[in-house]
Design a protein around this motif. Sequence first.
Motif, mmCIF file in Angstrom:
data_model
loop_
_atom_site.group_PDB
_atom_site.id
_atom_site.type_symbol
_atom_site.label_atom_id
_atom_site.label_comp_id
_atom_site.label_asym_id
_atom_site.label_seq_id
_atom_site.Cartn_x
_atom_site.Cartn_y
_atom_site.Cartn_z
ATOM 1 N N ASP A 205 0.834 -1.204 0.000
ATOM 2 C CA ASP A 205 0.000 0.000 0.000
ATOM 3 C C ASP A 205 0.867 1.252 0.000
ATOM 4 O O ASP A 205 1.923 1.289 0.618
ATOM 5 N N VAL A 206 0.409 2.266 -0.700
ATOM 6 C CA VAL A 206 1.080 3.568 -0.712
ATOM 7 C C VAL A 206 0.322 4.445 0.279
ATOM 8 O O VAL A 206 -0.887 4.630 0.154
ATOM 9 N N VAL A 207 1.036 4.953 1.289
ATOM 10 C CA VAL A 207 0.402 5.749 2.339
ATOM 11 C C VAL A 207 1.158 7.056 2.535
ATOM 12 O O VAL A 207 2.346 7.161 2.192
ATOM 13 N N GLU A 208 0.468 8.032 3.074
ATOM 14 C CA GLU A 208 1.102 9.292 3.464
ATOM 15 C C GLU A 208 1.050 9.389 4.971
ATOM 16 O O GLU A 208 -0.013 9.277 5.577
ATOM 17 N N VAL A 209 2.223 9.586 5.579
ATOM 18 C CA VAL A 209 2.325 9.698 7.033
ATOM 19 C C VAL A 209 3.169 10.918 7.373
ATOM 20 O O VAL A 209 3.854 11.482 6.511
ATOM 21 N N LYS A 210 3.131 11.305 8.635
ATOM 22 C CA LYS A 210 3.954 12.423 9.078
ATOM 23 C C LYS A 210 5.429 12.046 8.931
ATOM 24 O O LYS A 210 5.812 10.891 9.096
ATOM 25 N N ALA A 211 6.234 13.023 8.634
ATOM 26 C CA ALA A 211 7.651 12.781 8.353
ATOM 27 C C ALA A 211 8.363 12.119 9.528
ATOM 28 O O ALA A 211 9.187 11.225 9.343
ATOM 29 N N GLY A 212 8.058 12.528 10.735
ATOM 30 C CA GLY A 212 8.712 11.953 11.912
ATOM 31 C C GLY A 212 8.373 10.490 12.102
ATOM 32 O O GLY A 212 9.222 9.686 12.476
ATOM 33 N N TYR A 213 7.135 10.116 11.858
ATOM 34 C CA TYR A 213 6.695 8.730 11.973
ATOM 35 C C TYR A 213 7.440 7.869 10.961
ATOM 36 O O TYR A 213 7.904 6.776 11.278
ATOM 37 N N ALA A 214 7.597 8.401 9.745
ATOM 38 C CA ALA A 214 8.328 7.679 8.706
ATOM 39 C C ALA A 214 9.809 7.569 9.058
ATOM 40 O O ALA A 214 10.391 6.490 9.000
ATOM 41 N N ARG A 215 10.391 8.685 9.447
ATOM 42 C CA ARG A 215 11.829 8.753 9.698
ATOM 43 C C ARG A 215 12.248 7.963 10.937
ATOM 44 O O ARG A 215 13.298 7.331 10.957
ATOM 45 N N ASN A 216 11.419 7.996 11.984
ATOM 46 C CA ASN A 216 11.816 7.403 13.260
ATOM 47 C C ASN A 216 11.341 5.970 13.482
ATOM 48 O O ASN A 216 11.928 5.262 14.287
ATOM 49 N N LEU A 217 10.281 5.550 12.800
ATOM 50 C CA LEU A 217 9.746 4.225 13.072
ATOM 51 C C LEU A 217 9.663 3.336 11.829
ATOM 52 O O LEU A 217 10.251 2.260 11.787
ATOM 53 N N LEU A 218 8.932 3.776 10.845
ATOM 54 C CA LEU A 218 8.624 2.899 9.711
ATOM 55 C C LEU A 218 9.850 2.524 8.877
ATOM 56 O O LEU A 218 10.065 1.346 8.581
#
Length: 152
Positions: free
Chosen positions: A20-33
């Motif tokens: 799936d292609v999703v849009e998330v907050k930058a911090g959530y992407a950078r720090n967790l995903l």
Amino acid sequence: MATRKLILNQEVDRLGAAGDVVEVKAGYARNLLIPRGWARPWSAGAEKDVQALRKARQARQLADRDEAIALKEKLEASTARIEMKAGKGGRLFGAVTPALVAEALTAVVGHEFDRRQVALTGHVKSAGTYTATVRVHDEITANAKFAVIGKA
């Protein structure tokens, strides 16, 4: 607020499934995903990979769907047993966790379940019979019964 477009490598609760292609907050992407390998940055080239992933997943799901329906019927027809230490009145020392339920269901049905597939409604802290929701397939869930037996 900056957002990032990502492609999920695996299923993430309350976000989406693999591919799936999703849009998330930058911090959530950078720090967790991204550090955990659950997602990768979106790009035009990666979009082609996503299409291939989706086609493979759809083909797999069609074959798995029949198996999932049979597994659901097996789960709903059987009752798993969990034995735990208990005090007076059936009060358990500790609580029943989704991991314990998954292990008991695996023993009864013979199919491997993960703790993330099992959802309990509330805390199970006393002996008795309960129901857990088990996600067998993306679209199929089963209501599995399990009995908690307190032993001295």
